[in-house]
Motif scaffolding. Structure first.
Motif, PDB file in Angstrom:
ATOM      1  N   ALA B 226       0.838  -1.206   0.000  1.00 34.38           N
ATOM      2  CA  ALA B 226       0.000   0.000   0.000  1.00 34.38           C
ATOM      3  C   ALA B 226       0.869   1.251   0.000  1.00 34.38           C
ATOM      4  N   PHE B 227       1.999   1.180   0.694  1.00 34.19           N
ATOM      5  CA  PHE B 227       2.897   2.327   0.681  1.00 34.19           C
ATOM      6  C   PHE B 227       3.429   2.575  -0.727  1.00 34.19           C
ATOM      7  N   LYS B 228       3.850   1.506  -1.375  1.00 36.48           N
ATOM      8  CA  LYS B 228       4.462   1.671  -2.702  1.00 36.48           C
ATOM      9  C   LYS B 228       3.482   2.204  -3.729  1.00 36.48           C
ATOM     10  N   PHE B 232      -4.358   5.163   0.597  1.00 32.69           N
ATOM     11  CA  PHE B 232      -4.692   5.767   1.875  1.00 32.69           C
ATOM     12  C   PHE B 232      -4.634   4.709   2.962  1.00 32.69           C
ATOM     13  N   PRO B 233      -4.128   4.926   4.152  1.00 35.21           N
ATOM     14  CA  PRO B 233      -3.511   6.137   4.688  1.00 35.21           C
ATOM     15  C   PRO B 233      -1.990   6.188   4.504  1.00 35.21           C
ATOM     16  N   PHE B 234      -1.478   5.445   3.557  1.00 32.40           N
ATOM     17  CA  PHE B 234      -0.020   5.418   3.362  1.00 32.40           C
ATOM     18  C   PHE B 234       0.380   6.235   2.139  1.00 32.40           C
ATOM     19  N   HIS B 235      -0.430   7.224   1.817  1.00 36.20           N
ATOM     20  CA  HIS B 235      -0.196   7.979   0.587  1.00 36.20           C
ATOM     21  C   HIS B 235       0.490   9.308   0.846  1.00 36.20           C
ATOM     22  N   THR B 236       0.729   9.659   2.121  1.00 35.45           N
ATOM     23  CA  THR B 236       1.073  11.042   2.438  1.00 35.45           C
ATOM     24  C   THR B 236       2.383  11.500   1.810  1.00 35.45           C
ATOM     25  N   TRP B 237       3.260  10.570   1.488  1.00 38.31           N
ATOM     26  CA  TRP B 237       4.519  10.984   0.861  1.00 38.31           C
ATOM     27  C   TRP B 237       4.305  11.417  -0.577  1.00 38.31           C
ATOM     28  N   THR B 238       3.241  10.930  -1.194  1.00 37.05           N
ATOM     29  CA  THR B 238       3.089  11.089  -2.645  1.00 37.05           C
ATOM     30  C   THR B 238       3.175  12.534  -3.119  1.00 37.05           C
ATOM     31  N   PRO B 239       2.327  13.439  -2.602  1.00 34.85           N
ATOM     32  CA  PRO B 239       2.380  14.798  -3.160  1.00 34.85           C
ATOM     33  C   PRO B 239       3.747  15.459  -2.998  1.00 34.85           C
ATOM     34  N   ASP B 240       4.368  15.293  -1.841  1.00 38.40           N
ATOM     35  CA  ASP B 240       5.667  15.941  -1.632  1.00 38.40           C
ATOM     36  C   ASP B 240       6.722  15.395  -2.571  1.00 38.40           C
ATOM     37  N   VAL B 241       6.757  14.076  -2.686  1.00 42.53           N
ATOM     38  CA  VAL B 241       7.792  13.473  -3.525  1.00 42.53           C
ATOM     39  C   VAL B 241       7.545  13.795  -4.992  1.00 42.53           C
ATOM     40  N   TYR B 242       6.297  13.702  -5.408  1.00 41.82           N
ATOM     41  CA  TYR B 242       5.999  13.966  -6.815  1.00 41.82           C
ATOM     42  C   TYR B 242       6.299  15.413  -7.165  1.00 41.82           C
ATOM     43  N   GLN B 243       6.061  16.294  -6.206  1.00 40.79           N
ATOM     44  CA  GLN B 243       6.335  17.703  -6.484  1.00 40.79           C
ATOM     45  C   GLN B 243       7.831  17.980  -6.477  1.00 40.79           C
ATOM     46  N   GLY B 244       8.538  17.382  -5.518  1.00 38.62           N
ATOM     47  CA  GLY B 244       9.952  17.685  -5.365  1.00 38.62           C
ATOM     48  C   GLY B 244      10.825  17.064  -6.432  1.00 38.62           C
TER      49      GLY B 244
END
Lengths: 518, 493
Positions: B226-228, B232-244
């Motif tokens: 689910a993290f990979k 949800f709820p393991f998605h929180t890294w997605t927006p930051d990483v995708y943006q950065g």
């Protein structure tokens, strides 16, 4: 082949628009739209009006795994709607000659894509194909309102898109459910309407959670939003007011009919028991729509908004006609669909013409227009007569038949609906009085911008509409004869609706035909 | 099979494409020291890497393309079937496009382009392992190979502060996820006595309802997956990483990584073990519903285009999860798995195109593209705008695009299994998503403003237009495409 040509020709035209230089777009678009209209008139010659079967059938498997096919056919229910579409398009092209002055390339391309999707949804005999065309029609309309619209165009166009899409996605779920129901019943998935008609969907009266009721409401919601029926009509005034004139004409003229046609083609025959059982609800909402639309129209300060609400009222008639479920009501509804397309389309065109001159639509700023623009006034009043159903005009035939049908089905509703006729006369005539008569308003008085009466182009735009208003009012049988066999079949056999295919094609893929052949 | 036996030629053949890909992509890296550490000509790097991908794709095609016969190798730890072949193609395509985008993009086409390409291809090798793995340990190796390269790739945008932050965040959270995954493997091994997936499946049927330890192990494994795939709820890294991350990397991550992880997830999840666990079905259903809802609602609130796409990608994980659940808990595995794979294909194509478009608008490394920056594009770059429109409408699922058919197949397999609840929420979410997918179109065509002059790399422009076209063409001709995927899935179990 004819149906495919009629459906896909505009799509080719849209591509032509994209590659042509800006200068020649308008004349070429007009020419192509007229060609399309001429081609669609061939339907009248190849159509056998004595037969209720779907004709000129074309079927090619599209996604055979799911039983989806490219399946087109025409019968008396769709014939006139197709011709209405092809008829209005050249008028719209000519009518927007000066109104649309930027990005005309994109505009005409969108118009032709829209035409394909509208004709496609009237001709599709496969539920998924229908859905594809039905949804596709949103995209060009979305651009039309959003790019060429008025002040609040973005709000209006997004609202229009999301509203319509919300309704139709539930319909998609229902379509998928029916496809699997076909598999369970006939052993093979199918999205063909002919197979859907043959399904026996369990119905329990008075309970909500049973397949037929849920499916009935899923489809009804999609179409009720499109029609639009009272309480889900709120996107319509916004979209109409913000849309450019050609957008309004197409929206009122044809796109709303996709909703009522959906009731006629899908809901009433497929869910016969549920639509019988819940007819009161739709009659009620229809009547509420008639009266509510009329009352709200009455107090509008903006002419275009007034006409938009009058659409809500008129489509209310179409709905009660359909749900009266008898010959008078249903034929009246079909006729009223065409009438509304012509008279409301004409009204929007007329409003567009005056708006081009004054850039204002507020009723209070007009007055005494009859002196300044006599020809315009005459045409406007003729169209108004059609809209309020004065005898000899087309509107009378449609409304009369609908009321006759409703009276037969349910007297209280008919009585309530009749008040709508009166109210319709009130708001339209009152508006005419304020705009055309009385002392000259500030816009009419304006010395710096003297108003010019209709020019030759504008007269050419209005002439066919005015001719049709009288033709359809004086000789309705010419039009109804083509639909009579289908409507008769529809009303008599609705509980056990089957559509034959003519000419019978042995190679047809769908289960229905094969099942009956065995 | 006797584990001490030497690797046979037949077994070796199964990993030939992987080896070819890896070793050919090493060449530019090896050339670099001979040039005295100078960066080789980027074109030659590009050509070598393309060669690697083409050669690998050629091997896959020549060796396994003709039949989807299921082959096992390396003590059954590697499985080669239609699914792995098809997903390998997807990985090849995405990697090639990723490298093309990187070649055109300011943030990546610099001093370290050679290393960048090598890392991307190595990550792709990890994915190939992941999609062929039939054993939890191999799955873990695949995930780690893939992820380790990604951590560096994310950090590699030189000037971007956000990129470092993103890389660190991704690394820390990713390590946690790996640890959780490993712990899950340990627990499953402890109860089943094997990490071989078919063993887990056969024994799990009984264990899942009787043995709590096995259940916890399975849940930890699901958490790792689910993290990979950012559920949800393991998605929180997605927006930051995708943006950065620099946009080519984001394009690569949001498509290939997600698709490969989903395939591994599918292999683990469809072992019949879970059919016997109705409470798990409830949990997964809610996860899918929440993933879709959270992704879509959060996407509405974004002004940054990449963040919006990141949340949209979370939402799409939710849709794909619907397909996964129907494949795992339903009775018709083939239909559901086909719809899931089809969905992954269509999603990858759309997302690649969209991120290529984002890349077009980034002229310096620190550009963060707001949706409002797209003003006036409709007038100035009509073809780009049209492609963008098609891509957005496809992501929203408007017919007759590929995105529509992707959703159509997923939801129809859900309805087939009587999972109306999932399908219903999927539909509601599609409506919600329309709102934010329309926004770029509104801004491009309907807002006042003048677009900036762009220097558009040939390959990026090509990607945008080709994906735009493909989405419509494959949408209308979805049937043969669907049948290919279906045939490839048929003989998996």
């Amino acid at each position: 082949m004819l149906l495919s040509v009629i459906t896909l020709l505009p799509l080719a035209f849209a591509l032509v628009m994209l590659v042509l230089p800006e200068k020649v777009i308008r004349p070429v678009a007009l020419l192509l739209a007229v060609v399309e209209f001429a081609v669609s008139l061939l339907l009248l010659t190849s159509f056998d009006k004595a037969s209720p079967a779907i004709q000129l059938v074309e079927q090619i498997p599209w996604v055979p795994e799911m039983g989806i096919s490219y399946f087109l056919g025409i019968d008396g229910l769709s014939l006139w709607l197709v011709i209405l579409t092809t008829f209005l398009t050249p008028i719209v092209v000519l009518g927007s000659w000066t109104a649309i002055d930027n990005r005309i390339k994109g505009f005409h391309a969108a118009l032709f894509v829209l035409q394909t999707s509208m004709i496609g949804s009237f001709l599709a005999m496969d539920a998924v194909l229908f859905y594809v065309f039905f949804e596709l029609s949103l995209v060009p309309m979305y651009f039309m309102v959003g790019i060429w619209g008025g002040q609040r165009r973005i709000y209006a166009t997004v609202k229009f898109f999301i509203y319509t899409m919300a309704g139709s996605l539930m319909m998609l779920l229902a379509i998928i459910y029916l496809m699997f129901a076909c598999r369970d019943t006939f052993g093979q998935m199918s999205a063909s309407l002919l197979d859907f008609y043959r399904l026996k969907i369990p119905f329990v009266a008075g309970e909500f959670l049973n397949p037929q009721t849920l499916l009935f409401f899923a489809f009804s919601l999609a179409f009720a939003i499109k029609v639009p029926m009272f309480p889900v009509h709120t996107w319509l005034p916004d979209a109409h007011v913000e849309a450019p004139t050609p957008g309004s004409v197409i929206l009122a003229g044809v796109m709303l009919k996709m909703g009522s046609y959906g009731f006629l083609r899908f809901v009433l025959p497929m869910f016969a028991e549920a639509s019988q059982y819940y007819a009161w609800l739709f009659l009620f909402l229809g009547v509420v729509g008639i009266i509510y639309g009329a009352l709200v129209a009455m107090v509008q300060p903006d002419i275009k908004k007034l006409i938009a609400y009058s659409s809500v009222s008129h489509m209310g008639y179409v709905m009660i006609g359909l749900f009266s479920l008898n010959m008078y009501g249903v034929s009246g509804s079909l006729y009223q669909m065409l009438n509304h397309g012509i008279s409301t389309g004409a009204l929007f065109l007329l409003i567009g013409m005056i708006y081009e001159r004054t850039h204002n639509r507020e009723i209070a700023k007009y007055g005494g227009l009859a002196k300044a623009l006599p020809i315009y006034t005459i045409i406007f009043i003729i169209v108004t007569m059609s809209s309020i159903a004065v005898p000899m005009t087309n509107g009378f035939i449609g409304e009369f038949m609908i009321l006759l049908g409703t009276f037969e089905a349910s007297r209280p509703f008919a009585i309530a609906a009749v008040t709508g006729v009166v109210l319709g006369a009130v708001y339209m005539l009152w508006m005419v009085k304020r705009v055309f008569f009385g002392p000259a308003g500030e816009l009419v008085r304006d010395e710096h911008h003297p108003l010019h009466d209709l020019n030759a182009r504008e007269l050419t735009v209005m002439a066919p509409l005015v001719v049709l208003i009288f033709w359809m009012g004086l000789n309705p049988n010419f039009f109804l004869d083509y639909s009579k066999a289908s409507l008769d079949h529809f009303v008599k056999n609705r509980d056990n609706y089957r559509l034959a295919v003519s000419p019978a094609q042995p190679k047809l893929e769908n289960v229905a035909v094969r099942g009956e052949a065995q | 099979m006797n584990p001490t036996e030497l690797i046979t030629l037949r077994e070796f053949i199964t990993v030939v494409p992987l080896c070819v890909l890896f070793f050919v992509s090493l060449i530019p890296l090896l050339i670099k020291p001979f040039l005295g550490g100078r960066e080789p000509n980027p074109i030659s790097v590009l050509v070598w890497n393309f060669l690697a991908i083409l050669a690998a794709a050629g091997c896959t095609g020549a060796l396994f393309g003709h039949s989807y016969q299921k082959t096992f190798a390396f003590s059954n730890a590697i499985v080669l079937d239609g699914t792995s072949v098809w997903m390998s193609y997807l990985v090849y395509i995405v990697t090639a496009v990723g490298i093309m985008l990187a070649y055109d993009h300011v943030a990546t086409r610099g001093r370290q382009f050679t290393e960048f390409c090598f890392l991307m291809v190595s990550s792709a090798c990890g994915m190939l392992v992941l999609i062929m793995s039939n054993d939890l340990i191999v799955t873990f190796i695949g995930i780690e190979t893939m992820s380790l390269c990604l951590y560096i790739l994310v950090a590699m945008s030189r000037e971007q502060v956000l990129s470092k932050e993103a890389a660190f965040k991704y690394f820390v959270l990713g390590s946690f996820a790996s640890a959780i995954f490993l712990y899950g493997i340990a627990l499953v091994y402890g109860t089943v006595g094997s990490t071989y997936l078919p063993d887990v499946a056969t024994q799990g049927v009984k264990l899942i309802s009787t043995n709590r330890v096995f259940l916890v192990g399975a849940i930890l494994l699901i958490t790792g997956f689910a993290f990979k795939v950012s559920i949800f709820p393991f998605h929180t890294w997605t927006p930051d990483v995708y943006q950065g991350a620099s946009t080519p990397v984001t394009a690569f991550m949001s498509t290939a990584v997600k698709a490969a992880s989903f395939v591994a997830f599918l292999r683990f999840f469809t072992s019949e073990a879970f059919v016997a666990a109705p409470h798990l079905l409830t949990v997964m259903t809610w996860l899918a519903v929440l993933t879709m809802t959270v992704g879509n609602v959060a996407a509405i609130l974004q002004n940054n285009f990449k963040r919006m796409l990141a949340y949209s990608s979370v939402a799409h994980s939710g849709y794909a999860l619907v397909g996964l659940i129907t494949a795992g808990f339903g009775t018709n595995y083939n239909a559901a798995a086909t719809s899931l794979l089809f969905y992954l294909f269509s999603y990858s194509l759309m997302t690649l195109g969209t991120f290529a478009l984002v890349a077009v608008f980034e002229r310096s490394e620190n550009t963060s593209l707001e949706i409002n920056d797209l003003r006036g594009v409709g007038r100035k770059y009509p073809w780009l705008a049209m492609s963008m429109t098609v891509l957005m409408l496809s992501l929203a699922g408007i017919p007759p695009t590929l995105g529509f058919f992707g959703k159509f197949f997923v939801f129809s397999s859900a309805i087939e299994q009587d999972m109306y609840w999932l399908a219903f929420w999927g539909m509601i979410n599609s409506v919600v998503s329309v709102y934010y997918y329309l926004r770029p179109i509104v801004v491009m065509y309907m807002s006042e403003g003048e677009a900036e002059t762009l220097q558009i790399g040939l390959m990026t422009r090509g990607t945008v237009i080709v994906t735009g076209l493909l989405i419509v063409i494959l949408g209308i001709l979805s049937s043969p495409f669907f049948r290919m995927v279906q045939n490839s899935v048929m003989n998996q179990f």
